[in-house]
Design a protein around this motif. Structure first.
Motif, PDB file in Angstrom:
ATOM      1  N   ASN A  14      35.439  50.922  73.029  1.00  0.00           N
ATOM      2  CA  ASN A  14      36.098  49.612  72.912  1.00  0.00           C
ATOM      3  C   ASN A  14      37.177  49.615  71.825  1.00  0.00           C
ATOM      4  O   ASN A  14      37.358  48.632  71.107  1.00  0.00           O
ATOM      5  CB  ASN A  14      35.060  48.519  72.625  1.00  0.00           C
ATOM      6  CG  ASN A  14      33.988  48.450  73.691  1.00  0.00           C
ATOM      7  OD1 ASN A  14      34.287  48.396  74.880  1.00  0.00           O
ATOM      8  ND2 ASN A  14      32.728  48.477  73.274  1.00  0.00           N
ATOM      9  N   PRO A  60      41.173  46.887  74.564  1.00  0.00           N
ATOM     10  CA  PRO A  60      40.533  46.092  75.613  1.00  0.00           C
ATOM     11  C   PRO A  60      40.645  46.729  77.002  1.00  0.00           C
ATOM     12  O   PRO A  60      41.672  47.327  77.345  1.00  0.00           O
ATOM     13  CB  PRO A  60      41.290  44.751  75.566  1.00  0.00           C
ATOM     14  CG  PRO A  60      41.901  44.705  74.211  1.00  0.00           C
ATOM     15  CD  PRO A  60      42.229  46.126  73.857  1.00  0.00           C
ATOM     16  N   THR A 108      45.708  48.688  67.939  1.00  0.00           N
ATOM     17  CA  THR A 108      44.664  47.704  67.650  1.00  0.00           C
ATOM     18  C   THR A 108      44.261  47.804  66.182  1.00  0.00           C
ATOM     19  O   THR A 108      44.445  48.843  65.527  1.00  0.00           O
ATOM     20  CB  THR A 108      43.429  47.933  68.534  1.00  0.00           C
ATOM     21  OG1 THR A 108      42.859  49.213  68.229  1.00  0.00           O
ATOM     22  CG2 THR A 108      43.793  47.869  70.011  1.00  0.00           C
TER      23      THR A 108
END
Length: 260
Positions: free
Chosen positions: A23, A26, A72
């Motif tokens: 993860n 996404p 991210t």
């Protein structure tokens, strides 16, 4: 987010040469990226008769889904811990995608290797690109899974701990380093290392030491595999000797490899 990785994960990275982050981006971003990639393959997703090549290499990908995947907060925090704050450059592209399809054909690119990071005499000839003991130009090898990858879906093979061996091989070559092919021809010295497969759900990222030996393999499954293998670029070369002793995990592994 500055302490995303546990001490155990840091130690695994130093000793094994990689960590797996589930993860890390996404799954919906992975799906958006796959839609772009499918279109560019010229193949039809639900028509296997159009999957006529074992691998299709797609060009440089910097569209929004790929930039989102590479940037991210989770990944940036991990970069800081593994490489050092201010020691890496933002990833604006995920580079090329070798899309692998179920096939009985040999893909022709499944040899063990270490990714090169700076050009040699001919910048257009990747086989002459080089790797040196300070990993000039490359902070990490990264594997971004844009599709679910099982044991049969051509997962990248990793030789656990091989980065330690490679550091020892590179040390005598100094700053000039070795070419991609010169180093590849010596990687039989890592044959004794345990092998693992880079499997996982879409959105998984493997963060690997830049010296880690790895290899592709034929696809024996049923679902095409979408994975990017970009470098994390370094802001400056790694150091084997620091006055303050503040070494990053990447540097600690290099030092272990050369017996420090």
């Amino acid at each position: 987010m500055t302490k995303l990785l546990t001490d155990r994960q840091i130690l695994q990275f130093i000793s094994d040469g990689y960590i797996k982050l589930e993860n890390a981006f996404p799954q919906e971003v992975a799906e958006e990226g796959r839609a772009i990639l499918w279109k560019d393959t010229g193949c039809v997703p639900d028509d296997p008769t159009t999957w006529i090549h074992p691998v299709i290499r797609l060009g440089n990908y910097a569209q929004e889904p790929f930039q989102k995947a590479a940037n991210t907060a989770i990944l940036h925090a991990a970069f800081d811990q593994l490489v050092g704050k201010g020691q890496w450059l933002p990833c604006n592209s995920l580079g090329t995608f070798p899309v692998r399809f179920p096939s009985r054909e040999d893909p022709g690119d499944a040899g063990w290797h270490v990714d090169a990071s700076f050009p040699g005499d001919d910048p257009t000839d990747y086989f002459s690109w080089r790797i040196n003991i300070n990993s000039k130009g490359r902070a990490l090898l990264m594997l971004f899974l844009f599709s679910d990858v099982s044991d049969t879906d051509a997962p990248t093979r990793i030789r656990v701990g091989s980065h330690i061996d490679v550091a020892r091989m590179l040390a005598p070559a100094g700053d000039a380093g070795m070419s991609f092919m010169e180093l590849a021809q010596q990687l039989d010295q890592t044959n004794q290392r345990r092998e693992v497969l880079a499997t996982g759900k879409a959105g998984t990222v493997y963060l690997c030491h830049p010296f880690l030996a790895h290899a592709a393999q034929p696809h024996h499954g049923t679902t095409p595999r979408f994975m990017a293998q970009p470098p994390l670029l370094s802001a400056e070369p790694f150091q084997r000797y620091r006055h303050d002793g503040n070494y990053s995990p990447v540097e600690i592994a290099i030092r272990l490899g050369i017996g420090i």
